[in-house]
Design an enzyme around this catalytic site. Structure first.
Site, short mmCIF file in Angstrom:
data_model
loop_
_atom_site.label_atom_id
_atom_site.label_comp_id
_atom_site.label_asym_id
_atom_site.label_seq_id
_atom_site.Cartn_x
_atom_site.Cartn_y
_atom_site.Cartn_z
N LYS A 13 0.84 -1.21 0.00
CA LYS A 13 0.00 0.00 0.00
C LYS A 13 0.87 1.26 0.00
O LYS A 13 0.66 2.17 -0.79
CB LYS A 13 -0.93 0.04 1.24
CG LYS A 13 -1.81 -1.18 1.39
CD LYS A 13 -2.71 -1.09 2.60
CE LYS A 13 -1.97 -1.08 3.94
NZ LYS A 13 -1.25 -2.33 4.25
N ARG A 88 -9.68 1.33 8.67
CA ARG A 88 -9.25 -0.03 9.01
C ARG A 88 -10.30 -0.77 9.82
O ARG A 88 -10.10 -1.92 10.16
CB ARG A 88 -8.01 0.08 9.89
CG ARG A 88 -6.75 -0.33 9.21
CD ARG A 88 -5.64 -0.12 10.23
NE ARG A 88 -4.50 -0.90 9.91
CZ ARG A 88 -3.42 -0.42 9.31
NH1 ARG A 88 -3.37 0.82 8.95
NH2 ARG A 88 -2.40 -1.20 9.10
N ARG A 127 11.90 -5.51 4.53
CA ARG A 127 11.65 -4.08 4.32
C ARG A 127 12.61 -3.20 5.12
O ARG A 127 12.91 -3.47 6.28
CB ARG A 127 10.21 -3.78 4.73
CG ARG A 127 9.93 -2.31 4.91
CD ARG A 127 8.49 -2.01 5.03
NE ARG A 127 7.84 -2.66 6.14
CZ ARG A 127 6.53 -2.66 6.31
NH1 ARG A 127 5.74 -2.08 5.43
NH2 ARG A 127 6.00 -3.25 7.36
N ARG A 161 11.43 -1.19 10.88
CA ARG A 161 10.36 -0.87 11.81
C ARG A 161 10.31 -1.83 13.00
O ARG A 161 10.48 -3.03 12.83
CB ARG A 161 9.00 -0.92 11.08
CG ARG A 161 8.73 0.38 10.36
CD ARG A 161 7.57 0.32 9.42
NE ARG A 161 6.37 -0.30 9.94
CZ ARG A 161 5.23 -0.36 9.27
NH1 ARG A 161 5.14 0.21 8.08
NH2 ARG A 161 4.17 -0.95 9.76
N ARG A 172 -0.68 -8.49 13.61
CA ARG A 172 -1.20 -7.48 12.67
C ARG A 172 -2.06 -8.17 11.60
O ARG A 172 -3.10 -7.65 11.19
CB ARG A 172 -0.06 -6.70 12.03
CG ARG A 172 0.55 -5.68 13.01
CD ARG A 172 1.92 -5.19 12.57
NE ARG A 172 1.95 -4.59 11.26
CZ ARG A 172 3.06 -4.44 10.55
NH1 ARG A 172 4.23 -4.84 11.03
NH2 ARG A 172 3.00 -3.88 9.37
P1 AP5 Z 1 4.86 -1.63 1.78
O1 AP5 Z 1 4.50 -0.76 0.63
O2 AP5 Z 1 5.66 -1.05 2.90
O3 AP5 Z 1 3.56 -2.38 2.35
P2 AP5 Z 1 2.33 -1.80 3.15
O4 AP5 Z 1 1.09 -2.47 2.60
O5 AP5 Z 1 2.34 -0.31 3.16
O6 AP5 Z 1 2.64 -2.44 4.55
P3 AP5 Z 1 2.60 -1.84 6.03
O7 AP5 Z 1 3.26 -2.87 6.90
O8 AP5 Z 1 3.13 -0.44 6.08
O9 AP5 Z 1 1.08 -1.84 6.29
P4 AP5 Z 1 0.43 -1.81 7.63
O10 AP5 Z 1 -0.96 -1.53 7.17
O11 AP5 Z 1 0.60 -2.98 8.52
O12 AP5 Z 1 1.22 -0.65 8.43
P5 AP5 Z 1 0.87 0.85 8.77
O13 AP5 Z 1 2.12 1.62 8.76
O14 AP5 Z 1 -0.30 1.34 7.98
O15 AP5 Z 1 5.62 -2.91 1.17
C1 AP5 Z 1 6.24 -3.87 2.01
C2 AP5 Z 1 7.61 -4.29 1.42
O16 AP5 Z 1 7.37 -5.03 0.21
C3 AP5 Z 1 8.50 -3.10 1.02
O17 AP5 Z 1 9.85 -3.42 1.33
C4 AP5 Z 1 8.31 -2.98 -0.51
O18 AP5 Z 1 9.50 -2.50 -1.14
C5 AP5 Z 1 8.00 -4.41 -0.91
N1 AP5 Z 1 7.04 -4.51 -1.99
C6 AP5 Z 1 5.97 -3.71 -2.21
N2 AP5 Z 1 5.29 -4.10 -3.32
C7 AP5 Z 1 5.96 -5.20 -3.80
C8 AP5 Z 1 5.74 -6.06 -4.94
N3 AP5 Z 1 4.71 -5.87 -5.79
N4 AP5 Z 1 6.62 -7.07 -5.13
C9 AP5 Z 1 7.67 -7.27 -4.26
N5 AP5 Z 1 7.92 -6.47 -3.18
C10 AP5 Z 1 7.06 -5.45 -2.95
O19 AP5 Z 1 0.33 0.70 10.29
C11 AP5 Z 1 1.20 0.35 11.33
C12 AP5 Z 1 0.42 0.31 12.65
O20 AP5 Z 1 -0.13 1.61 12.94
C13 AP5 Z 1 -0.77 -0.64 12.70
O21 AP5 Z 1 -0.40 -1.96 13.00
C14 AP5 Z 1 -1.61 0.02 13.82
O22 AP5 Z 1 -1.09 -0.26 15.09
C15 AP5 Z 1 -1.41 1.51 13.55
N6 AP5 Z 1 -2.43 2.07 12.64
C16 AP5 Z 1 -2.20 2.62 11.41
N7 AP5 Z 1 -3.34 3.03 10.87
C17 AP5 Z 1 -4.34 2.75 11.76
C18 AP5 Z 1 -5.74 2.92 11.76
N8 AP5 Z 1 -6.38 3.47 10.72
N9 AP5 Z 1 -6.44 2.50 12.85
C19 AP5 Z 1 -5.82 1.95 13.92
N10 AP5 Z 1 -4.48 1.75 13.98
C20 AP5 Z 1 -3.74 2.14 12.90
#
Ligand code: AP5
Length: 218
Positions: A13, A88, A127, A161, A172
């Protein structure tokens, strides 16, 4: 144009939202990034959020809804925004609908990245990001062109991270299945959900997304 990215942790994402931000010229609003910034502030809220994130749990809906409400009212969102990590939960999705009605704007597309569970774990464990500008990389799939130097800003410090440990990632993923997966039928019923094959290489995922956003919403 207003876009929501949905998909499990590690689906890509953040990676795709960053490309789309450049293409559309509207800001990417990553709730994960906003919360990570809050944890750096040392405030009471920041300390609480840090604990929740490191436990692999979701931050409370009221905190998240206030955060996004304030953000989408800012001037740089006047022409649209890309939501990465919000909504979410059903409560967040319903609150978002209310906010958008008040602001007289609508969501154009909800992009759901489909990636299988084995690939998610591999993506998260490989990552890392530039410590200066936050540009994201991967040990196998997206290395800096020059080893140890960020392509975007030339920085040489990289970070991983704290919530990317195997145990936290499992929590998660469970949280995603329980709290976020129910949003798919919700957006399907509004004819907004677009399925994107997130198993393809990064550039091919981008190209699918470009084709979708190039078209008018259904
Ligand atoms: P990446 O693009 O980083 O993936 P992502 O989907 O963004 O993954 P996240 O782990 O950031 O999502 P998340 O939803 O768990 O975390 P968030 O920060 O939102 O890609 C991953 C890796 O793969 C990278 O190295 C990339 O280079 C590689 N890659 C990408 N595409 C690829 C492809 N096609 N092929 C091969 N490799 C690829 O949230 C973190 C925490 O914050 C949550 O756990 C929660 O505690 C809190 N939080 C955030 N938002 C909320 C909310 N709305 N409500 C409540 N808590 C929240």
């Amino acid at each position: 144009m207003n876009i929501i990215f949905l998909g499990p942790p590690g689906a890509g994402k953040g990676t795709q939202a960053a490309y789309l931000e450049d293409k559309l010229g509207v800001p990417k609003l990553s709730t994960g990034d906003m919360l990570r910034e809050a944890t750096q502030s040392g405030s009471k809220l920041g300390q609480h959020v840090k604990q929740v994130m490191e436990a692999g749990q979701l931050v409370a809906d009221d905190i998240m809804i206030d955060l996004i409400r304030d953000r989408i009212r800012q001037q740089d969102c006047a022409d649209g925004f890309i939501l990465d990590g919000f909504p979410r939960t059903m409560a967040q999705a319903e609150a978002l609908d209310e906010m958008l009605t008040q602001e007289r704007v609508a969501i154009d597309h909800v992009l759901k990245l489909e990636v299988n569970a084995d690939a998610l774990v591999e993506r998260i464990s490989g990552r890392f990001a530039c410590g200066d500008c936050g540009e994201g990389y991967h040990d196998m799939h997206k290395k800096p062109t020059q080893e140890g130097v960020c392509d975007r800003c030339g920085g040489t410090e990289f970070t991983r991270r704290a919530d990317d440990s195997a145990e936290t990632v499992r929590k998660r993923l469970d949280g995603y299945r329980e709290m976020t997966a129910p949003l798919m039928p919700y957006y399907e019923s509004k004819a907004l959900l677009r399925h994107v094959d997130g198993m393809l290489p990064i550039a091919e995922v981008t190209s699918q997304i470009n084709q979708i956003v190039g078209k008018k919403a259904a």
